[in-house]
Design a protein around this motif. Sequence first.
Motif, mmCIF file in Angstrom:
data_model
loop_
_atom_site.group_PDB
_atom_site.id
_atom_site.type_symbol
_atom_site.label_atom_id
_atom_site.label_comp_id
_atom_site.label_asym_id
_atom_site.label_seq_id
_atom_site.Cartn_x
_atom_site.Cartn_y
_atom_site.Cartn_z
ATOM 1 N N GLN A 157 2.404 -22.730 -4.451
ATOM 2 C CA GLN A 157 2.396 -23.690 -5.561
ATOM 3 C C GLN A 157 2.267 -25.106 -5.017
ATOM 4 O O GLN A 157 1.439 -25.895 -5.477
ATOM 5 C CB GLN A 157 3.694 -23.596 -6.365
ATOM 6 C CG GLN A 157 3.799 -22.359 -7.215
ATOM 7 C CD GLN A 157 5.084 -22.327 -8.021
ATOM 8 O OE1 GLN A 157 5.693 -23.348 -8.290
ATOM 9 N NE2 GLN A 157 5.497 -21.134 -8.398
ATOM 10 N N ILE A 158 3.095 -25.403 -4.016
ATOM 11 C CA ILE A 158 3.088 -26.756 -3.447
ATOM 12 C C ILE A 158 1.763 -27.025 -2.743
ATOM 13 O O ILE A 158 1.174 -28.101 -2.859
ATOM 14 C CB ILE A 158 4.301 -26.951 -2.508
ATOM 15 C CG1 ILE A 158 5.575 -26.927 -3.366
ATOM 16 C CG2 ILE A 158 4.199 -28.246 -1.716
ATOM 17 C CD1 ILE A 158 6.862 -26.845 -2.601
ATOM 18 N N GLU A 159 1.267 -25.998 -2.050
ATOM 19 C CA GLU A 159 -0.006 -26.135 -1.342
ATOM 20 C C GLU A 159 -1.128 -26.503 -2.332
ATOM 21 O O GLU A 159 -1.913 -27.417 -2.095
ATOM 22 C CB GLU A 159 -0.295 -24.784 -0.684
ATOM 23 C CG GLU A 159 -1.403 -24.789 0.317
ATOM 24 C CD GLU A 159 -1.524 -23.403 0.931
ATOM 25 O OE1 GLU A 159 -2.489 -22.712 0.605
ATOM 26 O OE2 GLU A 159 -0.649 -23.006 1.723
ATOM 27 N N ILE A 160 -1.162 -25.791 -3.462
ATOM 28 C CA ILE A 160 -2.220 -26.043 -4.458
ATOM 29 C C ILE A 160 -2.040 -27.425 -5.093
ATOM 30 O O ILE A 160 -3.012 -28.174 -5.267
ATOM 31 C CB ILE A 160 -2.193 -24.949 -5.569
ATOM 32 C CG1 ILE A 160 -2.534 -23.573 -4.989
ATOM 33 C CG2 ILE A 160 -3.100 -25.310 -6.741
ATOM 34 C CD1 ILE A 160 -3.951 -23.369 -4.531
ATOM 35 N N LEU A 161 -0.795 -27.799 -5.398
ATOM 36 C CA LEU A 161 -0.563 -29.102 -6.038
ATOM 37 C C LEU A 161 -0.915 -30.251 -5.088
ATOM 38 O O LEU A 161 -1.477 -31.264 -5.509
ATOM 39 C CB LEU A 161 0.886 -29.206 -6.523
ATOM 40 C CG LEU A 161 1.184 -28.329 -7.741
ATOM 41 C CD1 LEU A 161 2.678 -28.190 -7.953
ATOM 42 C CD2 LEU A 161 0.518 -28.873 -8.989
ATOM 43 N N LYS A 162 -0.622 -30.070 -3.804
ATOM 44 C CA LYS A 162 -0.993 -31.103 -2.825
ATOM 45 C C LYS A 162 -2.517 -31.191 -2.698
ATOM 46 O O LYS A 162 -3.077 -32.281 -2.570
ATOM 47 C CB LYS A 162 -0.370 -30.800 -1.460
ATOM 48 C CG LYS A 162 1.103 -31.163 -1.413
ATOM 49 C CD LYS A 162 1.642 -31.013 -0.016
ATOM 50 C CE LYS A 162 3.078 -31.492 0.048
ATOM 51 N NZ LYS A 162 3.764 -31.005 1.237
ATOM 52 N N LEU A 163 -3.147 -30.034 -2.721
ATOM 53 C CA LEU A 163 -4.614 -30.013 -2.660
ATOM 54 C C LEU A 163 -5.198 -30.765 -3.859
ATOM 55 O O LEU A 163 -6.104 -31.594 -3.716
ATOM 56 C CB LEU A 163 -5.094 -28.548 -2.653
ATOM 57 C CG LEU A 163 -6.579 -28.295 -2.852
ATOM 58 C CD1 LEU A 163 -7.394 -28.933 -1.747
ATOM 59 C CD2 LEU A 163 -6.858 -26.795 -2.903
ATOM 60 N N ILE A 164 -4.640 -30.515 -5.043
ATOM 61 C CA ILE A 164 -5.116 -31.190 -6.256
ATOM 62 C C ILE A 164 -4.924 -32.707 -6.122
ATOM 63 O O ILE A 164 -5.804 -33.497 -6.436
ATOM 64 C CB ILE A 164 -4.382 -30.634 -7.502
ATOM 65 C CG1 ILE A 164 -4.822 -29.182 -7.737
ATOM 66 C CG2 ILE A 164 -4.637 -31.493 -8.737
ATOM 67 C CD1 ILE A 164 -3.970 -28.419 -8.732
ATOM 68 N N ARG A 165 -3.763 -33.099 -5.604
ATOM 69 C CA ARG A 165 -3.502 -34.532 -5.435
ATOM 70 C C ARG A 165 -4.502 -35.153 -4.446
ATOM 71 O O ARG A 165 -5.022 -36.244 -4.674
ATOM 72 C CB ARG A 165 -2.063 -34.743 -4.949
ATOM 73 C CG ARG A 165 -1.702 -36.208 -4.837
ATOM 74 C CD ARG A 165 -0.231 -36.448 -5.000
ATOM 75 N NE ARG A 165 0.502 -35.873 -3.893
ATOM 76 C CZ ARG A 165 1.835 -35.771 -3.848
ATOM 77 N NH1 ARG A 165 2.557 -36.194 -4.848
ATOM 78 N NH2 ARG A 165 2.430 -35.243 -2.827
#
Length: 253
Positions: free
Chosen positions: A172-180
């Motif tokens: 989840q964090i990996e994807i959210l950081k990628l989005i950011r």
Amino acid sequence: MEINHLFFAYDKNMVIKDLNLKIEKNKITTLLGANGCGKSTLLKLITRVEKPKMGFISLDGKNIKNIERKEFAKKVAIVRQKNQIAGDIKVEELVAYGRNPYVGFMQKPSIEDKNKINEAIEVCGLEEIRKERVNSLSGGQVQRAWIAMAIAQDSEILLLDEPTTYLDIKYQIEILKLIRNLNKNLGKTIIMVLHDINQSLEYSDTIVGMMKGKIEFQGKASQVLTGEKISKIYDTRLKIIDIENRKYVFAED
Ligand SMILES: Nc1ncnc2c1ncn2[C@@H]1O[C@H](COP(=O)(O)OP(=O)(O)OP(=O)(O)O)[C@@H](O)[C@H]1O
């Protein structure tokens, strides 16, 4: 993007009711709201999967219904809640589909197309698994592959419908950081639906609260969320607490 007096119904079930919304360029906007309030339907209307019964959506001053199909694909890309692929394809083949709006019928991908595919693979950290079959990957890797496809599409706006659902906290964090990073480094305008309110506070510039097919509130993530507002849209008693200058949502005792 501007959404003006939008109405939509599935048969007689009016799901979007006079919805008005302005989405800022180069920002991350997150839609919050209870199950069934119309978030996914709104994304379907923005991507022209469904047509409004009344009202319209405009992009750079132009009604999206008048934008030619390939041109539209260059402006708006979406990663859906449930993505499906036909057949047993490799990661790099899936990502290459993102270039379809740019490659003419019976034409081979150009050097630019190949560069964009490689760039998307790199940004999403998929180099080591680019030759792997999508069907053999973990949930987080699959999600990153779909996001890479949307990045290869090179659109101004990227929509993500619950991009972290089914993933464990690490992914989840990996994807959210990628989005950011996509927002900060590539300047993408992001519109996403999240169910985790705490994550939406951390990763969004703007929060949009939806309720029963309408916009209930919109504003800066740090300012707009109050216990009262968030309790109303989820119809449950919630409170917001500051811990070390960050806001968190909790259930009321
Ligand atoms: N294809 C469809 N046909 C008929 N009704 C539908 C269809 N898709 C959604 N609905 C209904 O429209 C309403 C809004 O659904 P939608 O999926 O947009 O909500 P949502 O806010 O995305 O919900 P969730 O958080 O559960 O994903 C619901 O009442 C739902 O049952």
